[in-house]
Design a protein around this motif. Structure first.
Motif, PDB file in Angstrom:
ATOM      1  N   PHE A 152     -75.730 -27.095 -10.935  1.00 17.55           N
ATOM      2  CA  PHE A 152     -74.311 -26.906 -11.230  1.00 17.55           C
ATOM      3  C   PHE A 152     -73.789 -28.027 -12.123  1.00 17.55           C
ATOM      4  N   ALA A 153     -74.228 -29.255 -11.845  1.00 15.81           N
ATOM      5  CA  ALA A 153     -73.786 -30.404 -12.642  1.00 15.81           C
ATOM      6  C   ALA A 153     -74.224 -30.250 -14.099  1.00 15.81           C
ATOM      7  N   LEU A 154     -75.433 -29.720 -14.314  1.00 14.61           N
ATOM      8  CA  LEU A 154     -75.914 -29.486 -15.677  1.00 14.61           C
ATOM      9  C   LEU A 154     -75.038 -28.471 -16.404  1.00 14.61           C
ATOM     10  N   TRP A 155     -74.718 -27.376 -15.725  1.00 14.03           N
ATOM     11  CA  TRP A 155     -73.902 -26.347 -16.356  1.00 14.03           C
ATOM     12  C   TRP A 155     -72.475 -26.825 -16.593  1.00 14.03           C
ATOM     13  N   GLN A 156     -71.963 -27.650 -15.687  1.00 14.14           N
ATOM     14  CA  GLN A 156     -70.619 -28.171 -15.888  1.00 14.14           C
ATOM     15  C   GLN A 156     -70.596 -29.114 -17.083  1.00 14.14           C
ATOM     16  N   ALA A 157     -71.642 -29.932 -17.207  1.00 17.28           N
ATOM     17  CA  ALA A 157     -71.741 -30.830 -18.359  1.00 17.28           C
ATOM     18  C   ALA A 157     -71.865 -30.030 -19.647  1.00 17.28           C
ATOM     19  N   PHE A 158     -72.669 -28.987 -19.624  1.00 16.35           N
ATOM     20  CA  PHE A 158     -72.828 -28.090 -20.769  1.00 16.35           C
ATOM     21  C   PHE A 158     -71.464 -27.541 -21.186  1.00 16.35           C
ATOM     22  N   SER A 159     -70.711 -27.050 -20.203  1.00 13.41           N
ATOM     23  CA  SER A 159     -69.401 -26.470 -20.460  1.00 13.41           C
ATOM     24  C   SER A 159     -68.420 -27.490 -21.025  1.00 13.41           C
ATOM     25  N   ASP A 160     -68.500 -28.730 -20.552  1.00 13.21           N
ATOM     26  CA  ASP A 160     -67.589 -29.777 -21.005  1.00 13.21           C
ATOM     27  C   ASP A 160     -67.861 -30.207 -22.443  1.00 13.21           C
ATOM     28  N   ILE A 161     -69.115 -30.037 -22.857  1.00 10.61           N
ATOM     29  CA  ILE A 161     -69.511 -30.513 -24.183  1.00 10.61           C
ATOM     30  C   ILE A 161     -69.191 -29.511 -25.288  1.00 10.61           C
ATOM     31  N   VAL A 162     -69.365 -28.203 -25.014  1.00  9.53           N
ATOM     32  CA  VAL A 162     -69.159 -27.208 -26.065  1.00  9.53           C
ATOM     33  C   VAL A 162     -67.675 -27.103 -26.418  1.00  9.53           C
ATOM     34  N   GLU A 163     -67.420 -26.626 -27.619  1.00  7.63           N
ATOM     35  CA  GLU A 163     -66.033 -26.536 -28.090  1.00  7.63           C
ATOM     36  C   GLU A 163     -65.247 -25.476 -27.334  1.00  7.63           C
ATOM     37  N   ASP A 164     -65.856 -24.293 -27.148  1.00  9.97           N
ATOM     38  CA  ASP A 164     -65.201 -23.238 -26.376  1.00  9.97           C
ATOM     39  C   ASP A 164     -66.226 -22.574 -25.459  1.00  9.97           C
ATOM     40  N   PRO A 165     -66.096 -22.731 -24.132  1.00 14.77           N
ATOM     41  CA  PRO A 165     -67.068 -22.176 -23.191  1.00 14.77           C
ATOM     42  C   PRO A 165     -67.218 -20.658 -23.280  1.00 14.77           C
ATOM     43  N   ALA A 166     -66.113 -19.955 -23.592  1.00 14.35           N
ATOM     44  CA  ALA A 166     -66.183 -18.493 -23.669  1.00 14.35           C
ATOM     45  C   ALA A 166     -67.056 -18.047 -24.841  1.00 14.35           C
ATOM     46  N   GLU A 167     -66.825 -18.622 -25.995  1.00 14.78           N
ATOM     47  CA  GLU A 167     -67.612 -18.255 -27.170  1.00 14.78           C
ATOM     48  C   GLU A 167     -69.078 -18.642 -26.981  1.00 14.78           C
ATOM     49  N   SER A 168     -69.320 -19.787 -26.339  1.00 13.75           N
ATOM     50  CA  SER A 168     -70.701 -20.201 -26.065  1.00 13.75           C
ATOM     51  C   SER A 168     -71.352 -19.271 -25.061  1.00 13.75           C
ATOM     52  N   THR A 169     -70.584 -18.789 -24.094  1.00 12.82           N
ATOM     53  CA  THR A 169     -71.090 -17.829 -23.111  1.00 12.82           C
ATOM     54  C   THR A 169     -71.608 -16.578 -23.810  1.00 12.82           C
ATOM     55  N   VAL A 170     -70.840 -16.073 -24.743  1.00 12.95           N
ATOM     56  CA  VAL A 170     -71.231 -14.857 -25.482  1.00 12.95           C
ATOM     57  C   VAL A 170     -72.486 -15.121 -26.309  1.00 12.95           C
ATOM     58  N   LYS A 171     -72.527 -16.255 -26.988  1.00 16.88           N
ATOM     59  CA  LYS A 171     -73.695 -16.579 -27.816  1.00 16.88           C
ATOM     60  C   LYS A 171     -74.960 -16.702 -26.969  1.00 16.88           C
ATOM     61  N   LEU A 172     -74.853 -17.381 -25.833  1.00 12.84           N
ATOM     62  CA  LEU A 172     -76.033 -17.576 -24.984  1.00 12.84           C
ATOM     63  C   LEU A 172     -76.517 -16.257 -24.393  1.00 12.84           C
ATOM     64  N   SER A 173     -75.597 -15.336 -24.154  1.00 13.96           N
ATOM     65  CA  SER A 173     -75.948 -14.070 -23.501  1.00 13.96           C
ATOM     66  C   SER A 173     -76.508 -13.036 -24.463  1.00 13.96           C
ATOM     67  N   THR A 174     -76.362 -13.264 -25.745  1.00 17.08           N
ATOM     68  CA  THR A 174     -76.787 -12.260 -26.725  1.00 17.08           C
ATOM     69  C   THR A 174     -77.871 -12.739 -27.684  1.00 17.08           C
ATOM     70  N   ASN A 175     -77.975 -14.038 -27.871  1.00 17.82           N
ATOM     71  CA  ASN A 175     -78.930 -14.548 -28.856  1.00 17.82           C
ATOM     72  C   ASN A 175     -80.193 -15.082 -28.191  1.00 17.82           C
ATOM     73  N   PHE A 176     -81.045 -14.168 -27.791  1.00 18.53           N
ATOM     74  CA  PHE A 176     -82.338 -14.547 -27.227  1.00 18.53           C
ATOM     75  C   PHE A 176     -83.308 -13.400 -27.454  1.00 18.53           C
ATOM     76  N   GLU A 177     -84.573 -13.724 -27.425  1.00 16.45           N
ATOM     77  CA  GLU A 177     -85.624 -12.718 -27.586  1.00 16.45           C
ATOM     78  C   GLU A 177     -86.160 -12.341 -26.213  1.00 16.45           C
ATOM     79  N   ASN A 178     -86.360 -11.062 -25.985  1.00 17.08           N
ATOM     80  CA  ASN A 178     -86.894 -10.624 -24.698  1.00 17.08           C
ATOM     81  C   ASN A 178     -88.229 -11.277 -24.376  1.00 17.08           C
ATOM     82  N   ALA A 179     -88.988 -11.584 -25.404  1.00 14.95           N
ATOM     83  CA  ALA A 179     -90.307 -12.189 -25.195  1.00 14.95           C
ATOM     84  C   ALA A 179     -90.208 -13.586 -24.587  1.00 14.95           C
ATOM     85  N   GLN A 180     -89.017 -14.213 -24.701  1.00 17.75           N
ATOM     86  CA  GLN A 180     -88.829 -15.548 -24.147  1.00 17.75           C
ATOM     87  C   GLN A 180     -88.560 -15.519 -22.649  1.00 17.75           C
TER      88      GLN A 180
END
Length: 349
Positions: free
Chosen positions: A52-80
């Motif tokens: 949880f501490a890692l994710w909270q730090a991640f959220s605190d660092i990015v400019e907008d958590p919502a936009e980063s949420t969308v990017k993380l949820s859509t920009n990945f390869e199934n093979a990964q």
């Protein structure tokens, strides 16, 4: 921090890939979380609170958590994806995929996915077993968004949610509504994703029966081994303690939290020489003594926290445990602690 043999999370490779995608150095997030840099090692495990501490730090660092949420949820390869997450992407339909995700999530983290179909809707809620802290909003957002992305990639259709409810805001809500294709409300006690049941019947174009015949037995075997190799008594007691205030927890509720049937839970407890009823008594007794040592809690509050409907039921149970009333036990122990502390102070001076 809860110490439990189940509370071990191997940080997903996708977490580090997400940092890389957003051009964030892992060392910055780790330091912000107050954790040792050694956890960047691919073989490191963390507790739920550390995760949880890692994710909270991640959220605190990015400019907008919502936009980063969308990017993380859509920009990945199934093979990964690891096998436990890859299997749902090759399920027969969306319902099968969600159920597989709920089952195999246990291999990745002590997180549970609760799926309830009722009427025309399907409600999905997430819960974590070993932390009294609320999940970081960005982690909740990514988890729910990933379930929608699972349906979109699997069906090949522009599937939208019926509604999304979040316990806390996640940045730019318009970005989330654009992604989910529905309204996003905040301020609820628990976050949830609401889908249309008709969407669950949609077949997956990525269905791969041969691959599932390979992955499913291996994943089921790994899950069975994981559950078998971990003592379950303390885990059950921990879950009971979290649910006492909302009433007496029954076996069905606890079994659901552990992702197993009541029969399996009963058998696992018997294997360890325990019973559900006795563990409930034990956790109530242990919690009662803990609460009574806090002078700020009155006896009605203690009875409520232990899941009793009235103080008389609590008093009767406590007399059976300790051979005394809660008020006399508290008075004696608080006085004993005060005397001990006073003696220690005199000795120092």
């Amino acid at each position: 921090m809860t110490i439990n043999s189940f509370d071990r999370i191997k940080i997903p490779k996708g977490f580090w890939l997400g940092l890389h995608y957003l051009n964030i150095a892992p060392s910055i997030v780790v330091r912000e979380a107050g954790l040792p840099l050694t956890i960047v090692n691919d073989q490191s495990f963390v507790t739920t609170d550390q995760y949880f501490a890692l994710w909270q730090a991640f959220s605190d660092i990015v400019e907008d958590p919502a936009e980063s949420t969308v990017k993380l949820s859509t920009n990945f390869e199934n093979a990964q994806l690891p096998p436990s997450v890859m299997a749902p992407y090759h399920a027969r339909d969306y319902r099968d995929a969600l159920n597989r995700m709920a089952r195999y999530k246990q291999l990745c983290a002590p997180e549970r996915i609760h799926i309830v179909e009722e009427g025309e809707l399907c409600t999905i809620e997430l819960s974590w077993l070993f932390s009294e802290r609320s999940e970081p909003p960005m982690l909740v957002g990514v988890s729910l968004a990933s379930l929608v992305e699972l349906g979109r990639r699997g069906t090949g259709k522009p599937l939208n949610a019926h509604a999304v409810v979040l316990s806390r805001p996640i940045g730019n809500i318009q970005a989330l509504e654009a992604f989910f294709g529905c309204s996003v409300r905040t301020g609820s006690h628990r976050s949830r994703l609401i889908l249309r049941r008709s969407d669950l019947d949609r077949p997956f174009i990525s269905y791969n029966e041969e691959l599932l015949e390979i992955l499913t037995p291996a994943l089921d075997k790994s899950l069975e081994k994981k559950l078998r190799n971990n003592s379950i008594k303390e885990t059950v007691k921990w879950i009971m303690k979290q649910k006492l205030a909302s009433g007496r927890p029954d076996m069905q509720v606890v079994a659901s939290e552990l992702g197993m049937s009541e029969r399996t839970l009963h058998r696992r407890l018997m294997d360890e020489g325990a019973s559900f009823k006795q563990l409930l008594t034990d956790i109530r007794r242990e919690s009662a003594l803990e609460y009574l040592e806090n002078p700020l809690l009155d006896l009605k509050e203690v009875a409520f926290l232990l899941g009793y409907e009235d103080t008389n039921s609590f008093f009767r149970a406590f007399r059976q445990w300790e051979g005394d009333t809660p008020s006399r036990w508290r008075a004696e122990h608080l006085n004993a602690n005060f005397t001990t502390d006073s003696t220690a102070i005199k000795t120092i001076h």
